[in-house]
Scaffold this active site. Sequence first.
Site, PDB file in Angstrom:
ATOM      1  N   HIS A 131      -5.788   6.290   8.041  1.00  0.00           N
ATOM      2  CA  HIS A 131      -4.836   7.203   7.396  1.00  0.00           C
ATOM      3  C   HIS A 131      -4.715   8.459   8.240  1.00  0.00           C
ATOM      4  CE1 HIS A 131      -4.282   5.790   3.002  1.00  0.00           C
ATOM      5  NE2 HIS A 131      -4.452   4.757   3.781  1.00  0.00           N
TER       6      HIS A 131
ATOM      7  N   CYS B  67      -3.025   7.572  -1.239  1.00  0.00           N
ATOM      8  CA  CYS B  67      -3.904   6.961  -2.237  1.00  0.00           C
ATOM      9  C   CYS B  67      -4.060   7.915  -3.402  1.00  0.00           C
ATOM     10  CB  CYS B  67      -5.265   6.609  -1.655  1.00  0.00           C
ATOM     11  SG  CYS B  67      -6.296   5.797  -2.892  1.00  0.00           S
TER      12      CYS B  67
ATOM     13  N   ASP C 159       0.829  -1.207   0.000  1.00  0.00           N
ATOM     14  CA  ASP C 159       0.000   0.000   0.000  1.00  0.00           C
ATOM     15  C   ASP C 159       0.868   1.262   0.000  1.00  0.00           C
ATOM     16  OD1 ASP C 159      -1.951   1.922   0.355  1.00  0.00           O
ATOM     17  OD2 ASP C 159      -2.656   1.188   2.272  1.00  0.00           O
TER      18      ASP C 159
HETATM   19 MG    MG Z   1      -3.749   2.820   2.978  1.00  0.00          MG
END
Ligand code: MG
Length: 301
Positions: A207, A238, A14
């Site tokens: 986050h 993101c 990620d």
């Molecule tokens: Mg993430």
Amino acid sequence: MLERVTICEVGPRDGLQNVAERIPTEAKIAFIDALSDSGLTYIEASAFVSAKAIPQLSDAAEVYSAITRRDGIAYPALIPSAKYLERATSAGVREIAIFTAASETFNQRNIRATIDESFERFRELMPLAKSAGLSVRGYVSTAIACPYEGAIKPSKVVEVTSRLFDLGVDEVSVGDTIGAGTPAHVATLLEALSEEFERDRIALHFHDTYGMALVNVLTALSEGYRKFDTSAGGLGGCPYAPGASGNLATEDLIFMLGGTEFDTGVDLQKIVAASKIIEDALGRPLPSKVLRAMSSARPAS
Ligand code: MG
């Protein structure tokens, strides 16, 4: 008696998928090997997806073949559909993760599929994964707010999570993808989730966009949740969620739990050492406050 909090390290997948700079494969391997040395039991190492979709992770097979796997550590890979399963298993992947969202618009922008279409892909993938003996984690992103649709109803998150469990996933990671959630939002969401699911089958993915990640973890801990996704150094964000920056940093979570009844079993210094490998490869500092503090600490004179 210390109570275990499980950290699911998502930095190599990620985190790295969202950096603009090209990271050499050797640096990724060194990063993952350093993380393996820290006491972590879950390290999401890469993704098997089209190189066009995520160029940053197109070396997944090389990464899997070169890392030193340790007993007791899961090294899952993100897989979008059955098409990519073979590539992953031939590279030695034993655990996979699949991805959908609680927001229809986000899912369409992010993976070019409606939520229903993503489930059609999973229905094809899941029996193959299960017969191969793989464990499967499901991601539900935009669980609190969506950059396109705004606030997301907890009932929608419950519905998508429930569909994933019905398919046979082992665990669901519920994500505040844009980091807009406050403790009040998190408490409301967790109340809804707790009515339907066992807490130990849910991980929370916060986050730090608005600096709320740690207080949201505290809120979740007080609601009985014990599993959290973090990213070494706070690596990531993101690209499809405007304004989204930084996963909760692994260092920051471990540091916060110091002196509490919770223990992660993960060595803070070793996470810092792993983060530095990626900082060197990036040539810029990562956002974790604890990493910054520990990197700049000088002995008192
Ligand atoms: Mg993430």
